[in-house]
Design a protein around this motif. Structure first.
Motif, PDB file in Angstrom:
ATOM      1  N   CYS A  77      -9.549  -3.627  -2.907  1.00 23.41           N
ATOM      2  CA  CYS A  77     -10.295  -3.254  -1.691  1.00 23.41           C
ATOM      3  C   CYS A  77     -11.794  -3.275  -1.954  1.00 23.41           C
ATOM      4  O   CYS A  77     -12.578  -3.756  -1.128  1.00 23.41           O
ATOM      5  CB  CYS A  77      -9.859  -1.867  -1.208  1.00 23.41           C
ATOM      6  SG  CYS A  77      -8.181  -1.798  -0.539  1.00 23.41           S
ATOM      7  N   LYS A 120      -2.078   2.794  -7.243  1.00 25.80           N
ATOM      8  CA  LYS A 120      -3.103   2.938  -6.211  1.00 25.80           C
ATOM      9  C   LYS A 120      -4.443   2.432  -6.724  1.00 25.80           C
ATOM     10  O   LYS A 120      -5.256   1.868  -5.971  1.00 25.80           O
ATOM     11  CB  LYS A 120      -3.213   4.396  -5.776  1.00 25.80           C
ATOM     12  CG  LYS A 120      -4.223   4.604  -4.649  1.00 25.80           C
ATOM     13  CD  LYS A 120      -4.308   6.057  -4.200  1.00 25.80           C
ATOM     14  CE  LYS A 120      -5.357   6.230  -3.103  1.00 25.80           C
ATOM     15  NZ  LYS A 120      -5.452   7.641  -2.651  1.00 25.80           N
ATOM     16  N   ILE A 155      -4.700  -1.188  -6.085  1.00 31.86           N
ATOM     17  CA  ILE A 155      -4.980  -1.451  -4.664  1.00 31.86           C
ATOM     18  C   ILE A 155      -6.456  -1.210  -4.353  1.00 31.86           C
ATOM     19  O   ILE A 155      -7.120  -2.031  -3.705  1.00 31.86           O
ATOM     20  CB  ILE A 155      -4.106  -0.552  -3.763  1.00 31.86           C
ATOM     21  CG1 ILE A 155      -2.613  -0.708  -4.100  1.00 31.86           C
ATOM     22  CG2 ILE A 155      -4.374  -0.857  -2.295  1.00 31.86           C
ATOM     23  CD1 ILE A 155      -2.041  -2.055  -3.835  1.00 31.86           C
ATOM     24  N   MET A 156      -6.979  -0.083  -4.827  1.00 26.04           N
ATOM     25  CA  MET A 156      -8.375   0.264  -4.556  1.00 26.04           C
ATOM     26  C   MET A 156      -9.326  -0.744  -5.177  1.00 26.04           C
ATOM     27  O   MET A 156     -10.365  -1.080  -4.590  1.00 26.04           O
ATOM     28  CB  MET A 156      -8.686   1.665  -5.083  1.00 26.04           C
ATOM     29  CG  MET A 156      -8.078   2.794  -4.279  1.00 26.04           C
ATOM     30  SD  MET A 156      -8.612   2.797  -2.545  1.00 26.04           S
ATOM     31  CE  MET A 156     -10.395   2.880  -2.714  1.00 26.04           C
ATOM     32  N   TYR A 190      -9.144   0.383   2.561  1.00 18.32           N
ATOM     33  CA  TYR A 190      -7.890   1.044   2.201  1.00 18.32           C
ATOM     34  C   TYR A 190      -7.361   1.856   3.373  1.00 18.32           C
ATOM     35  O   TYR A 190      -6.151   1.845   3.656  1.00 18.32           O
ATOM     36  CB  TYR A 190      -8.101   1.937   0.981  1.00 18.32           C
ATOM     37  CG  TYR A 190      -6.854   2.653   0.532  1.00 18.32           C
ATOM     38  CD1 TYR A 190      -5.895   1.984  -0.237  1.00 18.32           C
ATOM     39  CD2 TYR A 190      -6.617   3.983   0.879  1.00 18.32           C
ATOM     40  CE1 TYR A 190      -4.731   2.633  -0.655  1.00 18.32           C
ATOM     41  CE2 TYR A 190      -5.469   4.636   0.473  1.00 18.32           C
ATOM     42  CZ  TYR A 190      -4.531   3.956  -0.291  1.00 18.32           C
ATOM     43  OH  TYR A 190      -3.372   4.597  -0.685  1.00 18.32           O
ATOM     44  N   HIS A 191      -8.251   2.559   4.060  1.00 17.54           N
ATOM     45  CA  HIS A 191      -7.865   3.349   5.238  1.00 17.54           C
ATOM     46  C   HIS A 191      -7.226   2.455   6.303  1.00 17.54           C
ATOM     47  O   HIS A 191      -6.192   2.818   6.899  1.00 17.54           O
ATOM     48  CB  HIS A 191      -9.093   4.055   5.809  1.00 17.54           C
ATOM     49  CG  HIS A 191      -8.865   4.681   7.153  1.00 17.54           C
ATOM     50  ND1 HIS A 191      -8.210   5.884   7.316  1.00 17.54           N
ATOM     51  CD2 HIS A 191      -9.192   4.249   8.409  1.00 17.54           C
ATOM     52  CE1 HIS A 191      -8.139   6.171   8.606  1.00 17.54           C
ATOM     53  NE2 HIS A 191      -8.728   5.205   9.293  1.00 17.54           N
ATOM     54  N   VAL A 224       0.825  -1.206   0.000  1.00 17.26           N
ATOM     55  CA  VAL A 224       0.000   0.000   0.000  1.00 17.26           C
ATOM     56  C   VAL A 224       0.861   1.259   0.000  1.00 17.26           C
ATOM     57  O   VAL A 224       0.554   2.243  -0.673  1.00 17.26           O
ATOM     58  CB  VAL A 224      -0.943   0.003   1.224  1.00 17.26           C
ATOM     59  CG1 VAL A 224      -1.767   1.270   1.269  1.00 17.26           C
ATOM     60  CG2 VAL A 224      -1.855  -1.223   1.182  1.00 17.26           C
TER      61      VAL A 224
END
Length: 230
Positions: free
Chosen positions: A103, A96, A99-100, A137-138, A86
Motif C-alpha cells: 500500500c 498485514k 499488505i501495508m 489499506y482503509h 486483506v
C-alpha cells in the motif's frame, strides 16, 4: 533339519507379517485419502464461483459483491478477490505488514492520487487529501477499492490462481504455467467440461502488478490435452 510342521509354522508366521504389512499400507492410504485437502466446488462452477486456488493449500471461496454507494459518493461494502488477501493474509502466506508495504509502495508510485476527505454541508465544497498507504489499506478493508495489482502479484508469486466463473465458463489467472495446468487437471478431474479461459500473465508493472499475456480458451478435450502437454 526342520520338520514339515516347523516349515508350515514359519510360512504361516511370514504370511501373517505380510498381511499385517499390507494392512498398515491400506490403513495409511485410507488415512491419507481421508485427509485430502478441500477444493473449490468445480461441479457448480457455472453458478458463479469466485475464489483463489492453490495446488497444495486450502482454496479460498467467497461471494463476490459490488457493494453500494454511500452519501459521499464512494462505493463501500464490496467483496472482491483483493478483499480476500486483506481479510485473510495468513491463508495466502502473507502478513498485514506485507499488505501495508505494498500500500505504501502504491502511494509513492501514484503521488497525485487523492480522495474526498470531507464535504462542507452548506457550500458543498469538497476537501481532498493525498492518498497514503493507510488510506489505501482503509479502502481495501471497507471494499471501496476493488482491485490492486500489487497485492494480487504477491498471491500469484506464491502459486495462487485467481478464479472467476459464470455463464458456464471458468476463468483462471496466474503467472506459472505448471500451476495453471494443475488447476485445469483438477477441474476436468471433477467432470466439469465447461470452457476454461486460461490467462497467464507475462509482464509486470511497478504500480499495477502482473498483466498481459495471451489467453487460451479450452472448449474441447483436444484443446485441453494440447494445453496440458505443451
Amino acid at each position: 533339519m526342520k520338520t514339515f510342521s516347523q516349515l508350515i509354522l514359519e510360512l504361516t508366521a511370514y504370511q501373517k507379517i505380510e498381511r499385517d504389512s499390507w494392512a498398515k499400507v491400506a490403513k495409511r492410504v485410507t488415512k491419507t485419502v481421508a485427509k485430502k485437502r478441500e477444493t473449490l466446488p468445480w461441479h457448480a462452477a457455472g453458478d458463479r464461483l469466485h475464489g483463489w486456488w492453490h495446488g497444495t493449500k486450502t482454496p479460498i471461496e467467497f461471494r463476490w459483491s459490488f457493494g453500494a454507494t454511500n452519501s459521499a459518493g464512494a462505493r463501500v461494502g464490496g467483496n472482491y478477490h483483493v478483499s480476500q488477501l486483506v481479510k485473510r493474509p495468513e491463508a495466502f502466506g502473507l502478513t498485514k505488514a506485507d499488505i501495508m508495504r505494498e500500500c505504501e509502495k502504491l502511494a509513492k508510485l501514484r503521488p497525485d492520487s487523492v480522495y474526498v476527505y470531507r464535504e462542507d454541508p452548506v457550500t458543498r465544497e469538497i476537501e481532498t487529501r493525498k492518498k497514503d498507504g493507510a488510506r489505501i489499506y482503509h479502502e481495501l478493508v471497507t471494499g471501496e477499492k476493488d482491485y490492486m495489482g500489487l497485492l494480487e502479484a504477491l498471491a500469484f508469486e506464491r502459486g495462487w490462481v485467481k478464479v472467476s466463473a459464470s455463464n458456464r465458463s471458468i476463468s483462471l489467472e496466474g503467472i506459472t504455467k505448471t500451476v495453471l495446468k494443475d488447476a485445469v487437471r483438477e477441474i476436468r478431474g471433477f467432470g466439469n467440461n465447461d470452457p476454461i479461459v486460461v490467462l497467464r500473465h507475462t509482464e509486470i508493472s511497478p504500480a499495477d502488478g502482473y498483466y498481459g499475456g495471451r489467453g487460451l480458451v479450452l472448449k474441447t478435450e483436444q484443446e485441453t490435452e494440447k494445453f496440458l502437454n505443451s
